[in-house]
Scaffold this active site. Structure first.
Site, PDB file in Angstrom:
ATOM      1  N   ARG A  83      35.155  97.055 103.214  1.00  0.00           N
ATOM      2  CA  ARG A  83      35.825  95.764 103.043  1.00  0.00           C
ATOM      3  C   ARG A  83      34.813  94.617 103.061  1.00  0.00           C
ATOM      4  NH1 ARG A  83      40.610  94.358 107.117  1.00  0.00           N
ATOM      5  NH2 ARG A  83      38.847  94.097 108.546  1.00  0.00           N
ATOM      6  N   LYS A 185      37.856  88.542 104.399  1.00  0.00           N
ATOM      7  CA  LYS A 185      37.760  87.930 105.725  1.00  0.00           C
ATOM      8  C   LYS A 185      36.736  86.792 105.697  1.00  0.00           C
ATOM      9  CE  LYS A 185      38.338  90.067 109.661  1.00  0.00           C
ATOM     10  NZ  LYS A 185      39.706  89.721 110.057  1.00  0.00           N
ATOM     11  N   GLU A 221      51.694  87.184 106.006  1.00  0.00           N
ATOM     12  CA  GLU A 221      51.049  87.738 107.194  1.00  0.00           C
ATOM     13  C   GLU A 221      51.567  87.081 108.461  1.00  0.00           C
ATOM     14  OE1 GLU A 221      46.844  88.031 107.393  1.00  0.00           O
ATOM     15  OE2 GLU A 221      46.602  88.751 105.340  1.00  0.00           O
TER      16      GLU A 221
END
Length: 339
Positions: A83, A185, A221
């Site tokens: 990721r 992120k 989320e």
């Protein structure tokens, strides 16, 4: 800080200084090389660095656990490496190779292993970060990048362990738009959530639920965790449209549900109205692990899902996941890396 000064019985999800951190650098166009351990401490950086001026940076979140027998376990660290590499590409940074990423993480955990609390008290939270560290006044990628890994002993993200939390739906703020960087992120994704999260906590809620930026209808989320609902015996979670983070705990929950429990899992859009009809709702992430949701407030109405009890599917998923993470149960998926 000496481990003698740490109260492992009363850890919260806050930062505690540890012994060392890992550092390596890379010039634009070059390959990343192995770095070195250095004492944990402040770093020197130019005010003109791209990370400070343009937010060119990302981070990962991982945990190391220590079993009763003293084994040290990492949970699916290769997925964090993958990721992070994807995020580097999106943010115009050179990908950190998987072997460099994993070497850094393992080196830091081993050198700070005495800071890992017993699993019933918490874990060692591991924070890899990659950022543009060279000077640059124009809006352009940095010419140099820094990869660092540090760690901290932490307690539970939500107080009370496996206790249902109260959430409120944001009608004023969005987390990320489609085709943006919501699936990365990126450091810039998180500061906009501080204000709505802080406001929610002032009102007595544990976190906020974000809806999609286009129609303000579909759940995205829960703060910094993925959302799940159990409806008619199926588990439903928002599909990865590009604005939602592809959580590693999210992927693990879906895998356990399908492979271990035989439950159908649907990745699709789920409206806030449909979510209110669920038998169980919960959120999942590295920090939170799995947290049952007891109530959701939306448009001044509060829908109660439980009165303090944890739904059977939520509890079963939590028990299986933590059993693997903590090393108490067999790992049938090959997710655990033992140091």
């Amino acid at each position: 800080m000496s481990t003698n000064n740490i109260d492992f019985d009363n850890l919260t999800f806050t930062f505690t200084k540890t012994r060392s951190m890992y550092v390596t650098k890379c010039k634009q166009g070059d390959n990343w090389n192995s770095g070195e351990l250095v004492p944990y401490g402040n770093i020197s950086i130019s005010p003109a660095s791209t990370v400070l001026n343009y937010g060119q940076g990302l981070f990962e979140g991982m945990k190391a656990y220590k079993t009763e027998g003293g084994r040290i376990l990492l949970f699916r660290p290769e997925k964090n490496a993958e990721r992070a590499a994807m995020g580097c590409t999106r943010l115009s940074m050179p990908e950190v190779p998987k072997n460099v990423f994993l070497e850094a993480v393992k080196t830091v955990v081993k050198d700070n292993s005495d800071y890992i609390p017993p699993t019933e008290q918490g874990a060692l939270y591991i924070r890899p970060i990659v950022f543009g560290s060279a000077e640059g006044l124009g809006v352009a990628p940095s010419t140099e990048y820094t990869f660092m890994v540090y760690c901290s002993p932490v307690g539970p993200y939500f107080k009370g362990g496996l206790t249902p939390i109260k959430l409120i739906v944001s009608t004023q703020y969005h987390r990320a738009p489609l085709k943006g960087t919501g699936s990365v992120k990126a450091i810039g994704n998180y500061v906009p959530g501080m204000l709505p999260s802080s406001n929610a906590k002032k009102e007595g809620f544990a976190e906020i639920i974000y809806l999609d930026a286009a129609e303000e209808k579909y759940i995205e989320e829960v703060g910094a965790a993925n959302f799940f609902a159990v409806i008619d015996g199926k588990i439903i979670t928002p599909e990865l449209t590009g604005s939602i983070l592809p959580g590693i705990t999210r992927d693990s929950v879906m895998h356990i549900a399908k492979e271990k429990l035989g439950i159908d899992v649907e990745e699709r859009r789920i409206s806030i109205d449909e979510a209110m009809t669920a038998e169980e709702v919960f959120c999942a992430g590295t920090a939170a692990i799995i947290s049952p949701i007891g109530s959701i407030k939306y448009n001044n109405k509060e829908h109660i899902f439980s009165n303090g009890d944890v739904g059977p599917i939520t509890r079963e998923l939590y028990d299986i996941l933590t059993g693997i993470q903590y090393g108490n149960d067999r790992d049938p998926f090959g997710w655990i890396l033992e140091l």
